[in-house]
Motif scaffolding. Structure first.
Motif, PDB file in Angstrom:
ATOM      1  N   THR A  12       0.877  -1.095   0.066  1.00  0.00           N
ATOM      2  CA  THR A  12      -0.084  -0.199  -0.034  1.00  0.00           C
ATOM      3  C   THR A  12       0.771   1.192  -0.077  1.00  0.00           C
ATOM      4  N   SER A  13       0.617   2.021  -0.886  1.00  0.00           N
ATOM      5  CA  SER A  13       1.453   3.496  -0.933  1.00  0.00           C
ATOM      6  C   SER A  13       0.639   4.597  -1.247  1.00  0.00           C
ATOM      7  N   PHE A  14       0.350   5.549  -0.532  1.00  0.00           N
ATOM      8  CA  PHE A  14      -0.386   6.732  -0.830  1.00  0.00           C
ATOM      9  C   PHE A  14       0.323   7.966  -0.165  1.00  0.00           C
ATOM     10  N   ILE A  15      -0.356   9.026  -0.550  1.00  0.00           N
ATOM     11  CA  ILE A  15       0.028  10.363  -0.110  1.00  0.00           C
ATOM     12  C   ILE A  15      -1.094  11.255   0.605  1.00  0.00           C
ATOM     13  N   VAL A  16      -1.419  11.524   1.395  1.00  0.00           N
ATOM     14  CA  VAL A  16      -2.480  12.309   1.994  1.00  0.00           C
ATOM     15  C   VAL A  16      -2.090  13.557   2.046  1.00  0.00           C
ATOM     16  N   GLY A  17      -2.942  14.519   1.206  1.00  0.00           N
ATOM     17  CA  GLY A  17      -2.668  15.943   1.291  1.00  0.00           C
ATOM     18  C   GLY A  17      -3.606  16.819   2.118  1.00  0.00           C
ATOM     19  N   GLU A  18      -3.743  18.091   1.970  1.00  0.00           N
ATOM     20  CA  GLU A  18      -4.693  19.080   2.616  1.00  0.00           C
ATOM     21  C   GLU A  18      -6.013  18.745   2.195  1.00  0.00           C
ATOM     22  N   ALA A  21      -7.359  14.603   1.216  1.00  0.00           N
ATOM     23  CA  ALA A  21      -7.168  14.011  -0.105  1.00  0.00           C
ATOM     24  C   ALA A  21      -6.203  12.988  -0.025  1.00  0.00           C
ATOM     25  N   LEU A  22      -6.504  11.949  -0.656  1.00  0.00           N
ATOM     26  CA  LEU A  22      -5.541  10.810  -0.922  1.00  0.00           C
ATOM     27  C   LEU A  22      -5.257  10.788  -2.365  1.00  0.00           C
ATOM     28  N   ARG A  23      -3.709  10.922  -2.679  1.00  0.00           N
ATOM     29  CA  ARG A  23      -3.009  10.644  -3.866  1.00  0.00           C
ATOM     30  C   ARG A  23      -2.698   9.181  -3.922  1.00  0.00           C
ATOM     31  N   PRO A  24      -3.496   8.341  -4.529  1.00  0.00           N
ATOM     32  CA  PRO A  24      -3.002   6.976  -4.583  1.00  0.00           C
ATOM     33  C   PRO A  24      -1.680   6.919  -5.489  1.00  0.00           C
ATOM     34  N   LEU A 142      -2.832   5.985 -16.234  1.00  0.00           N
ATOM     35  CA  LEU A 142      -4.052   5.096 -15.849  1.00  0.00           C
ATOM     36  C   LEU A 142      -4.117   4.449 -14.380  1.00  0.00           C
ATOM     37  N   HIS A 143      -5.411   4.793 -13.788  1.00  0.00           N
ATOM     38  CA  HIS A 143      -5.393   4.149 -12.343  1.00  0.00           C
ATOM     39  C   HIS A 143      -6.567   3.517 -12.512  1.00  0.00           C
ATOM     40  N   LEU A 144      -6.808   2.723 -11.445  1.00  0.00           N
ATOM     41  CA  LEU A 144      -7.903   1.684 -11.254  1.00  0.00           C
ATOM     42  C   LEU A 144      -8.719   1.911  -9.979  1.00  0.00           C
ATOM     43  N   VAL A 145     -10.000   2.005  -9.920  1.00  0.00           N
ATOM     44  CA  VAL A 145     -10.597   1.847  -8.657  1.00  0.00           C
ATOM     45  C   VAL A 145     -11.528   0.592  -8.929  1.00  0.00           C
ATOM     46  N   LEU A 146     -11.250  -0.163  -7.720  1.00  0.00           N
ATOM     47  CA  LEU A 146     -11.943  -1.624  -7.935  1.00  0.00           C
ATOM     48  C   LEU A 146     -13.059  -2.001  -6.867  1.00  0.00           C
ATOM     49  N   LEU A 147     -14.240  -1.871  -6.979  1.00  0.00           N
ATOM     50  CA  LEU A 147     -15.326  -2.275  -6.005  1.00  0.00           C
ATOM     51  C   LEU A 147     -15.333  -3.568  -5.810  1.00  0.00           C
ATOM     52  N   ASP A 148     -15.066  -4.083  -4.499  1.00  0.00           N
ATOM     53  CA  ASP A 148     -15.173  -5.366  -4.118  1.00  0.00           C
ATOM     54  C   ASP A 148     -16.150  -5.623  -3.209  1.00  0.00           C
ATOM     55  N   SER A 202      -1.888   3.150  -9.947  1.00  0.00           N
ATOM     56  CA  SER A 202      -2.476   2.713  -8.756  1.00  0.00           C
ATOM     57  C   SER A 202      -3.686   1.753  -8.743  1.00  0.00           C
ATOM     58  N   VAL A 203      -3.969   0.933  -7.658  1.00  0.00           N
ATOM     59  CA  VAL A 203      -5.180   0.422  -7.635  1.00  0.00           C
ATOM     60  C   VAL A 203      -5.681   0.593  -6.198  1.00  0.00           C
ATOM     61  N   VAL A 204      -7.046   0.995  -6.246  1.00  0.00           N
ATOM     62  CA  VAL A 204      -7.643   1.411  -5.059  1.00  0.00           C
ATOM     63  C   VAL A 204      -8.874   0.528  -4.927  1.00  0.00           C
ATOM     64  N   LEU A 205      -8.828  -0.283  -3.801  1.00  0.00           N
ATOM     65  CA  LEU A 205      -9.892  -1.248  -3.311  1.00  0.00           C
ATOM     66  C   LEU A 205     -10.697  -0.701  -2.463  1.00  0.00           C
TER      67      LEU A 205
END
Length: 220
Positions: A12-18, A21-24, A142-148, A202-205
């Motif tokens: 898992t790797s992400f950056i939390v900004g102001e 907000a999460l930058r995946p 390209l980024h992916l958001v995956l609904l599980d 990135s992939v966000v689950l």
């Protein structure tokens, strides 16, 4: 389809900004998380693919986010084609035409530049690779958001909208997503920081609860 991947992987790797907000980057597993951001922040011009089983809430999520980017949803093409066809003609008879129109629309949107939100079942890796090959030379990601959300939730979603995916199509999508989730769970601790998919930055689950908490996306 259950949550095949654990509550949070070592990659898992992400950056939390102001503003929460999460930058995946890499694999970001928000399933079962008590700290889900309200905003997902992507680079300018990124293409974000939202995937999941039929009924998992992809279209609802995409239209919630649609204020900041164009949405490419095959359902729009399906409805448009259906409107000009005789009511007695089954969709299967003109599906090839609808798919041709959809890919033409998608290709034109990619060429046009700018951020895009793309609806996809997730079980077709060739689609993600096709997109990555076209946006990469443009300097875009390209980024992916995956609904599980699980099979029961997806079936309940179909019942709520009053529209059911054919059983064979649902089973095919489920197998494809299961393969994708297994590939993500197979990422070992020996490769920290590795992109979860070659074609995606990135992939966000998201599970059902996390899906409801991510209110907007931004591109900056």
């Amino acid at each position: 389809m259950g949550s095949s991947v654990g509550p949070r992987t070592t990659e898992t790797s992400f950056i939390v900004g102001e503003g929460a907000a999460l930058r995946p980057r890499g694999l970001v597993d928000l399933r079962g998380s008590g700290d889900v951001p309200a905003v997902l922040s992507y680079p300018v011009g990124a293409v974000v693919v939202v995937s999941g089983l039929p009924g998992s809430g992809k279209s609802t999520l995409l239209w919630r986010w649609s204020k900041v980017a164009s949405v490419i949803d095959p359902r729009v093409v399906h409805v448009a084609c259906e409107a000009v066809m005789p009511t007695w003609l089954p969709y299967a008879a003109y599906r090839p035409w609808a798919r041709w129109r959809y890919f033409r629309w998608l290709r034109s949107a990619v060429r046009g530049g700018g951020p895009l939100l793309v609806h996809d079942c997730g079980g077709r890796p060739w689609m993600r690779r096709w997109l990555a090959r076209r946006v990469g030379p443009q300097g875009r990601e390209l980024h992916l958001v995956l609904l599980d959300v699980g099979m029961a939730e997806a079936l309940a979603g179909q019942a709520a909208r009053g529209r059911w995916a054919p059983q064979s199509a649902f089973a095919r999508h489920r197998r494809g997503l299961d393969r994708l989730l297994r590939s993500l769970s197979g990422l070992g601790a020996a490769t920290p920081g590795r992109a979860p998919l070659r074609e995606a930055a990135s992939v966000v689950l998201l599970d059902r609860d996390a899906r409801e908490q991510v209110a907007v996306v931004e591109f900056e």
